[in-house]
Design a protein around this motif. Structure first.
Motif, PDB file in Angstrom:
ATOM      1  N   VAL A  51     -42.133 -30.751  20.463  1.00 36.03           N
ATOM      2  CA  VAL A  51     -40.779 -30.957  21.165  1.00 36.03           C
ATOM      3  C   VAL A  51     -39.809 -30.156  20.269  1.00 36.03           C
ATOM      4  O   VAL A  51     -38.891 -29.453  20.955  1.00 36.03           O
ATOM      5  CB  VAL A  51     -40.267 -32.252  21.027  1.00 36.03           C
ATOM      6  CG1 VAL A  51     -38.859 -32.592  21.671  1.00 36.03           C
ATOM      7  CG2 VAL A  51     -41.277 -32.968  22.199  1.00 36.03           C
ATOM      8  N   ALA A  52     -39.723 -30.415  18.792  1.00 35.31           N
ATOM      9  CA  ALA A  52     -38.731 -29.431  18.195  1.00 35.31           C
ATOM     10  C   ALA A  52     -38.810 -27.970  18.016  1.00 35.31           C
ATOM     11  O   ALA A  52     -37.779 -27.451  18.245  1.00 35.31           O
ATOM     12  CB  ALA A  52     -38.996 -30.038  16.573  1.00 35.31           C
ATOM     13  N   ALA A  53     -40.187 -27.390  18.076  1.00 35.49           N
ATOM     14  CA  ALA A  53     -40.395 -26.007  18.560  1.00 35.49           C
ATOM     15  C   ALA A  53     -39.999 -25.411  19.759  1.00 35.49           C
ATOM     16  O   ALA A  53     -39.235 -24.511  20.077  1.00 35.49           O
ATOM     17  CB  ALA A  53     -41.619 -25.647  18.197  1.00 35.49           C
ATOM     18  N   ALA A  65     -39.387 -18.395  14.381  1.00 38.87           N
ATOM     19  CA  ALA A  65     -39.688 -19.887  13.950  1.00 38.87           C
ATOM     20  C   ALA A  65     -40.280 -20.634  14.862  1.00 38.87           C
ATOM     21  O   ALA A  65     -41.082 -21.381  14.732  1.00 38.87           O
ATOM     22  CB  ALA A  65     -38.560 -20.158  12.793  1.00 38.87           C
ATOM     23  N   GLY A  66     -39.636 -20.706  16.046  1.00 38.71           N
ATOM     24  CA  GLY A  66     -39.824 -21.677  17.185  1.00 38.71           C
ATOM     25  C   GLY A  66     -41.137 -21.375  17.582  1.00 38.71           C
ATOM     26  O   GLY A  66     -42.075 -22.158  17.763  1.00 38.71           O
ATOM     27  N   LEU A 110     -42.959 -29.990   6.996  1.00 35.15           N
ATOM     28  CA  LEU A 110     -42.453 -28.587   6.653  1.00 35.15           C
ATOM     29  C   LEU A 110     -41.784 -27.966   7.909  1.00 35.15           C
ATOM     30  O   LEU A 110     -40.811 -27.574   7.881  1.00 35.15           O
ATOM     31  CB  LEU A 110     -43.415 -27.717   5.990  1.00 35.15           C
ATOM     32  CG  LEU A 110     -42.987 -26.282   5.699  1.00 35.15           C
ATOM     33  CD1 LEU A 110     -41.644 -26.284   4.558  1.00 35.15           C
ATOM     34  CD2 LEU A 110     -44.282 -25.462   5.152  1.00 35.15           C
ATOM     35  N   GLY A 111     -42.642 -27.992   8.892  1.00 32.59           N
ATOM     36  CA  GLY A 111     -42.263 -27.275  10.177  1.00 32.59           C
ATOM     37  C   GLY A 111     -40.953 -28.024  10.867  1.00 32.59           C
ATOM     38  O   GLY A 111     -40.143 -27.438  11.187  1.00 32.59           O
ATOM     39  N   GLY A 112     -41.064 -29.534  10.679  1.00 33.65           N
ATOM     40  CA  GLY A 112     -39.887 -30.191  11.273  1.00 33.65           C
ATOM     41  C   GLY A 112     -38.605 -29.785  10.564  1.00 33.65           C
ATOM     42  O   GLY A 112     -37.561 -29.849  11.218  1.00 33.65           O
ATOM     43  N   THR A 113     -38.694 -29.664   9.004  1.00 34.51           N
ATOM     44  CA  THR A 113     -37.648 -29.551   8.383  1.00 34.51           C
ATOM     45  C   THR A 113     -36.834 -28.143   8.618  1.00 34.51           C
ATOM     46  O   THR A 113     -35.708 -28.231   8.756  1.00 34.51           O
ATOM     47  CB  THR A 113     -37.801 -29.858   6.807  1.00 34.51           C
ATOM     48  OG1 THR A 113     -38.562 -31.082   6.538  1.00 34.51           O
ATOM     49  CG2 THR A 113     -36.800 -29.665   6.021  1.00 34.51           C
ATOM     50  N   GLU A 118     -32.594 -24.839  10.114  1.00 36.52           N
ATOM     51  CA  GLU A 118     -32.320 -23.518  10.411  1.00 36.52           C
ATOM     52  C   GLU A 118     -31.445 -23.429  11.499  1.00 36.52           C
ATOM     53  O   GLU A 118     -31.914 -23.258  12.922  1.00 36.52           O
ATOM     54  CB  GLU A 118     -33.713 -22.819  10.523  1.00 36.52           C
ATOM     55  CG  GLU A 118     -33.308 -21.357  10.534  1.00 36.52           C
ATOM     56  CD  GLU A 118     -34.781 -20.531  10.541  1.00 36.52           C
ATOM     57  OE1 GLU A 118     -34.731 -19.474  10.838  1.00 36.52           O
ATOM     58  OE2 GLU A 118     -35.718 -21.145  10.737  1.00 36.52           O
ATOM     59  N   ALA A 119     -30.058 -23.579  11.440  1.00 35.73           N
ATOM     60  CA  ALA A 119     -29.326 -23.426  12.629  1.00 35.73           C
ATOM     61  C   ALA A 119     -29.372 -22.035  13.254  1.00 35.73           C
ATOM     62  O   ALA A 119     -29.096 -20.872  12.595  1.00 35.73           O
ATOM     63  CB  ALA A 119     -27.682 -23.953  12.287  1.00 35.73           C
TER      64      ALA A 119
END
Length: 208
Positions: A51-53, A65-66, A110-113, A118-119
């Protein structure tokens, strides 16, 4: 007022797929030695990273990164689905798979952070940068001849002296001449009248 309940076929299909994927991830984590609440936390971690990606891809910024973390989470989900389809003996999970399952929390953290902090760059950033780096507008300078020909203001003429003060100063000056036989100087006149030096100079100029 009760709103009619409408069932969306796409939503129902998504819920079924999510439930099956959730169960496969739980079964694989449990077979790899993660028991109890830890086995249930693995599918939640994978789905949240997905969901975050996806939100990062939808936001329009940092798509590299996404896509990277979206593929990582999708690989973990598909790997669990395929592994629990009978191709893997869940009673004898290989050591490399146990290592991958045990190391997944660090990868997900790491990925979620990175995705959260990273705005993405806004559209107005380049314009602001260009405005900040633009050279300042120089003010026009007067020609040297014009600057030199401009007369400087006379400090004495800029000070207006009331006629009553001039009359009092003249009286003080006459008294000083009668008593000493000499003309009164500016410091003495300033002290007798109790006025600033600039005003005393203006008065003395009018007494000449």
């Amino acid at each position: 007022m009760r709103l009619p309940l409408r069932l969306d076929a796409v939503l129902v299909q998504a819920l079924i797929a999510a439930a099956l994927s959730f169960a496969h991830l739980h079964d694989l984590a449990s077979a790899a030695g993660q028991h109890g609440w830890k086995a249930w936390a693995y599918p939640v971690s994978v789905d949240l990273l997905l969901v975050a990606a996806w939100r990062r891809l939808r936001s329009g910024g940092a798509k590299t990164a996404g896509w990277c973390w979206f593929l990582v989470a999708l690989t973990a989900s598909l790997g669990a689905n395929v592994s629990t389809a009978g191709l893997l003996d869940l009673n004898a999970v290989p050591a490399w798979l146990r290592i991958l399952v045990a190391g997944w929390p660090a990868v997900a953290f790491l990925g979620g952070t990175l995705l959260a902090h990273e705005a993405p760059r806004s559209e107005g950033t380049p314009a602001v940068a260009e405005e900040a780096t633009a050279p300042p507008t120089s003010t026009p300078e007067l020609p040297v001849a014009e600057a030199e020909s401009k007369p400087e203001p006379d400090p004495q003429s800029a000070t207006s002296v009331p006629p009553a003060l001039v009359a009092m100063a003249r009286k003080v000056a006459d008294e000083h001449r009668t008593r000493t036989g000499t003309a009164i100087d500016t410091p003495t006149l300033r002290a007798r009248l109790g006025v600033p030096m600039q005003l005393a100079e203006a008065i003395a100029a009018q007494l000449i």
